[in-house]
Design an enzyme around this catalytic site. Structure first.
Site, PDB file in Angstrom:
ATOM      1  N   ASP A 146       0.685  -1.289  -0.033  1.00  0.00           N
ATOM      2  CA  ASP A 146       0.031   0.105   0.022  1.00  0.00           C
ATOM      3  C   ASP A 146       0.808   1.283  -0.153  1.00  0.00           C
ATOM      4  O   ASP A 146       1.685   1.305   0.586  1.00  0.00           O
ATOM      5  CB  ASP A 146      -0.903   0.036   1.068  1.00  0.00           C
ATOM      6  CG  ASP A 146      -2.124   1.021   1.230  1.00  0.00           C
ATOM      7  OD1 ASP A 146      -2.043   1.297   0.244  1.00  0.00           O
ATOM      8  OD2 ASP A 146      -2.640   1.552   2.288  1.00  0.00           O
ATOM      9  N   VAL A 182      -9.397  -0.132   3.945  1.00  0.00           N
ATOM     10  CA  VAL A 182      -9.710   0.089   5.397  1.00  0.00           C
ATOM     11  C   VAL A 182      -8.820  -0.130   6.392  1.00  0.00           C
ATOM     12  O   VAL A 182      -8.162  -0.962   6.158  1.00  0.00           O
ATOM     13  CB  VAL A 182     -10.993  -0.826   5.673  1.00  0.00           C
ATOM     14  CG1 VAL A 182     -11.396  -0.590   7.105  1.00  0.00           C
ATOM     15  CG2 VAL A 182     -11.970  -0.756   4.799  1.00  0.00           C
ATOM     16  N   GLY A 218      -9.230   5.534   2.246  1.00  0.00           N
ATOM     17  CA  GLY A 218      -9.765   6.358   3.544  1.00  0.00           C
ATOM     18  C   GLY A 218     -11.087   5.461   3.794  1.00  0.00           C
ATOM     19  O   GLY A 218     -12.075   6.440   3.922  1.00  0.00           O
TER      20      GLY A 218
HETATM   21  P1  13P Z   1      -8.336   4.472   6.725  1.00  0.00           P
HETATM   22  O1  13P Z   1      -6.937   4.360   7.601  1.00  0.00           O
HETATM   23  O2  13P Z   1      -8.724   5.866   6.714  1.00  0.00           O
HETATM   24  O3  13P Z   1      -9.148   3.436   6.430  1.00  0.00           O
HETATM   25  O4  13P Z   1      -7.230   4.363   5.124  1.00  0.00           O
HETATM   26  C1  13P Z   1      -6.869   3.331   4.826  1.00  0.00           C
HETATM   27  C2  13P Z   1      -6.050   3.541   3.392  1.00  0.00           C
HETATM   28  O5  13P Z   1      -6.925   4.242   2.511  1.00  0.00           O
HETATM   29  C3  13P Z   1      -4.900   2.862   3.285  1.00  0.00           C
HETATM   30  O6  13P Z   1      -4.324   3.325   1.934  1.00  0.00           O
END
Ligand code: 13P
Length: 280
Positions: free
Chosen positions: A81, A226, A204
């Site tokens: 990620d 998430v 997000g």
């Molecule tokens: P949140 O932590 O707001 O769920 O976002 C996770 C995310 O987008 C990881 O790239």
């Protein structure tokens, strides 16, 4: 079974649903997500932040994620990620990742294109698909939000980079929103149309109202990230157990409620994304 990013996103595209992508941090969060995926028969993505990759935590949990994927009867993608550079990408490929995100969203457009295309070429040589980002998705604590992703720029970006899927800025941010975010659903539709229906990614995902997520999926979101919700569920499960009279301090027993809390959260998100029962 372990599957590539392009395979799992392809399943979502073909079925018109969305893959939940959970940020995982340790064996227990991986176990919670996988138990939920198995129970709901859902394809899922396990993803790790680049910090974990740089600090070697990724080195220890990658084999856990891969073992979980190998044992699972459902498709599981192990994904990087927000990879900021080739360094993290190469490490994750060596550790067995089947999906990679390269995040050049803070770079000028042409530099983002060049970096992303370079990573797409590297990953293509080992059969791994790539997620790109156009329009920088910041934190809920940022004072202002950058300009939302422009559909025409997204079309050029996808054409030039050949990414598998694209993360977009449409009113979303990382962390727990102070008030429910206004997600620009029309913009998601416009980006989809301009990019020849490229699968889009909504980062997000913690705290976006369920109805909004469902509209976003209808408009073309195929991966929902998430992270914060995973941390909160885990922390709550662990804290409640810590305060429970008569609890055991043996770590495997002590961790059970935290695993269960992550599983419960993952089941909710699987339901929300329509991914339950979609494992082939
Ligand atoms: P949140 O932590 O707001 O769920 O976002 C996770 C995310 O987008 C990881 O790239």
């Amino acid at each position: 079974m372990l599957v590539t990013l392009q395979k799992i996103i392809g399943m979502a595209e073909a079925g018109g649903f969305c893959i939940p992508a959970f940020n995982v941090y340790n064996a227990e969060t991986i176990m919670g997500v996988i138990e939920a995926a198995e129970e709901a028969k859902a394809p899922v993505i396990l993803q790790v932040y680049p910090r974990l990759v740089r600090e070697d935590i990724g080195y220890y949990i990658a084999p856990v994620a891969l073992a979980a994927a190998a044992k699972a009867t459902v498709p599981v993608c192990f994904h990087l990620d927000h990879g900021p550079s080739e360094h993290e990408v190469q490490r994750m490929l060596r550790w067995g990742a089947s999906g990679v995100m390269i995040d050049g969203s803070t770079l000028p457009f042409e530099e983002n294109v060049a970096l992303t295309r370079h990573i797409v070429d590297i990953c293509a040589s080992v059969g791994v698909g790539v997620e790109g980002e156009l329009g920088h998705i910041g934190s809920v604590n940022d004072d202002t939000m950058e300009e939302f992703t422009d559909p025409a720029a997204a079309a050029e970006f996808v054409e030039k980079t050949k990414v598998t899927c694209l993360a977009v800025l449409v009113g979303n941010a990382h962390g727990h929103y102070k008030k429910p975010p206004e997600i620009d659903i029309d913009r998601i539709k416009a980006i989809r149309a301009a990019t020849n229906n490229t699968p889009l990614v909504l980062h997000g995902g913690s705290g976006i109202p369920d109805e909004t997520v469902m509209c976003a999926i209808k408009a073309g979101i195929r991966k929902l990230n998430v992270g914060t919700d995973v941390c909160c569920a885990f922390a709550k499960g662990a804290t409640e157990e810590l305060n429970r009279e008569g609890r055991s301090i043996a770590i495997d027993l002590f961790m059970k409620p935290a695993i269960e809390a992550v599983k419960k959260l993952a089941l909710e998100k699987i339901k929300l994304t329509g991914s339950g029962g979609r494992a082939e």
